[in-house]
Design a protein around this motif. Structure first.
Motif, PDB file in Angstrom:
ATOM      1  N   ASP A 221       5.656  -6.320   6.617  1.00  0.00           N
ATOM      2  CA  ASP A 221       5.275  -4.948   6.272  1.00  0.00           C
ATOM      3  C   ASP A 221       6.324  -4.409   5.309  1.00  0.00           C
ATOM      4  O   ASP A 221       7.524  -4.435   5.595  1.00  0.00           O
TER       5      ASP A 221
ATOM      6  N   LYS B  97      -1.413   1.039   6.512  1.00  0.00           N
ATOM      7  CA  LYS B  97      -0.917  -0.288   6.156  1.00  0.00           C
ATOM      8  C   LYS B  97      -0.287  -0.974   7.366  1.00  0.00           C
ATOM      9  O   LYS B  97      -0.615  -2.127   7.679  1.00  0.00           O
ATOM     10  N   SER B  98       0.619  -0.277   8.040  1.00  0.00           N
ATOM     11  CA  SER B  98       1.269  -0.843   9.224  1.00  0.00           C
ATOM     12  C   SER B  98       0.266  -1.050  10.354  1.00  0.00           C
ATOM     13  O   SER B  98       0.344  -2.036  11.100  1.00  0.00           O
TER      14      SER B  98
ATOM     15  N   SER C 249       3.108   8.828  -2.928  1.00  0.00           N
ATOM     16  CA  SER C 249       1.806   9.246  -3.425  1.00  0.00           C
ATOM     17  C   SER C 249       1.895  10.195  -4.604  1.00  0.00           C
ATOM     18  O   SER C 249       1.239   9.997  -5.621  1.00  0.00           O
TER      19      SER C 249
ATOM     20  N   GLY D 110       0.814  -1.215   0.000  1.00  0.00           N
ATOM     21  CA  GLY D 110       0.000   0.000   0.000  1.00  0.00           C
ATOM     22  C   GLY D 110       0.841   1.257   0.000  1.00  0.00           C
ATOM     23  O   GLY D 110       2.066   1.222  -0.027  1.00  0.00           O
ATOM     24  N   TRP D 111       0.130   2.398   0.042  1.00  0.00           N
ATOM     25  CA  TRP D 111       0.790   3.693   0.093  1.00  0.00           C
ATOM     26  C   TRP D 111       1.465   3.903   1.444  1.00  0.00           C
ATOM     27  O   TRP D 111       1.207   3.195   2.416  1.00  0.00           O
ATOM     28  N   ARG D 112       2.300   4.948   1.489  1.00  0.00           N
ATOM     29  CA  ARG D 112       2.821   5.417   2.769  1.00  0.00           C
ATOM     30  C   ARG D 112       1.700   6.143   3.512  1.00  0.00           C
ATOM     31  O   ARG D 112       0.962   6.928   2.930  1.00  0.00           O
TER      32      ARG D 112
ATOM     33  N   GLY E 219       5.944   1.560   1.948  1.00  0.00           N
ATOM     34  CA  GLY E 219       4.816   2.098   1.195  1.00  0.00           C
ATOM     35  C   GLY E 219       5.307   2.899   0.009  1.00  0.00           C
ATOM     36  O   GLY E 219       6.354   3.538   0.051  1.00  0.00           O
ATOM     37  N   TRP E 220       4.552   2.843  -1.078  1.00  0.00           N
ATOM     38  CA  TRP E 220       4.965   3.628  -2.246  1.00  0.00           C
ATOM     39  C   TRP E 220       4.532   5.075  -2.101  1.00  0.00           C
ATOM     40  O   TRP E 220       3.619   5.416  -1.357  1.00  0.00           O
TER      41      TRP E 220
END
Length: 264
Positions: free
Chosen positions: A83, A45-46, A89, A39-41, A86-87
């Motif tokens: 984990d 997600k974490s 945005s 997921g994104w930063r 994140g990619w």
């Protein structure tokens, strides 16, 4: 007493007083479940990983630049959660982040049972779809049939059902769900500890594994050693928002060749 799942029948011996027996009627039960978070930063997600583990294992105060692996016994299963970074945005994700992202699949050998693509509920744009396609496809085309979309922040929907939200967001979100064979789950990260939602998510994973098998990724020579703590080397990292707000084009990347792993 160990946590092996036992099938009970009328002819089973009685359980001695003071002992308990772990029983599941689920035909697809897996004693070990391996998950990779995508997921994104900053979209939770974490936090979703913490909800699955049942305690705060993935630190939320900093953006992870490296994969972090945690294990715990959850609902009678040995669960491994990886984990991943994140990619970004708004701007293109650096190549080293992408390489570390792909490495995450190798940290739960022989490979993850499922990739959990965390998508925060909100306006979903063509840029969101492009970012997901760009980064999930790094694992190869076959990854999609091993991916479940996990919606979080669903409380913002109030009285709107998730099905209505999906229809409302149109073709971009529909495209992602179709790629994942319409496998999705809604999680509430405000509920911590033991909760039926985690059991239901794991059952969803087990059902997918029964249908698709697992995901296998070959060993990569010279791969980095996973971090034991959520500690990142000091470097200048710009904190970007959780959702894309500007147009960007997916970069051309070479997908890794993967094989389907038999159910185990």
């Amino acid at each position: 007493m160990d946590n092996k799942t036992l099938q009970t029948t009328a002819g089973d011996a009685a359980v001695p007083d003071g002992e308990t027996r772990t029983v599941t009627s689920a035909p697809n039960f897996l004693p070990e479940v391996r998950l990779v978070m995508l997921g994104w930063r900053w979209p939770g997600k974490s936090l979703t990983g913490n909800t699955i583990i049942g305690r705060e294992e993935f630190r939320l105060e900093r953006a992870a630049e490296f994969c972090v692996t945690r294990q715990s016994e959850v609902q009678g299963r040995q669960v491994t959660v990886v984990d991943t970074p994140g990619w970004f945005s708004v701007q293109d994700t650096p190549l080293e982040y992408k390489q570390e992202l792909v490495r995450g699949a190798s940290l739960c050998p022989p490979g993850p049972h499922a990739f959990l693509l965390v998508v925060p509920v909100g306006m979903f744009t063509d840029v969101d779809r492009a970012r997901i396609e760009e980064h999930v496809s790094l694992f190869g085309e076959r990854v999609w049939k091993h991916t479940i979309v996990v919606f979080n922040w669903a409380d913002v929907l109030a009285k709107i059902s998730i099905e209505r939200y999906i229809r409302r967001e149109g073709k971009e979100l529909q495209w992602v769900l179709e790629k994942c064979q319409r496998r999705y789950f809604v999680i509430n990260n405000c509920i911590f500890g033991e909760n039926p939602q985690v059991e239901h998510l794991l059952e969803r994973v087990e059902k997918m594994v029964a249908e698709e098998g697992g995901y296998y990724i070959p060993e990569v020579e010279g791969e980095k050693k996973p971090l034991d703590e959520n500690q990142n080397p000091a470097r200048d990292v710009r904190e970007l928002g959780a959702r894309p707000k500007q147009n960007s084009r997916p970069g051309l990347t070479q997908a890794m060749e993967v094989e389907t792993l038999p159910t185990q």
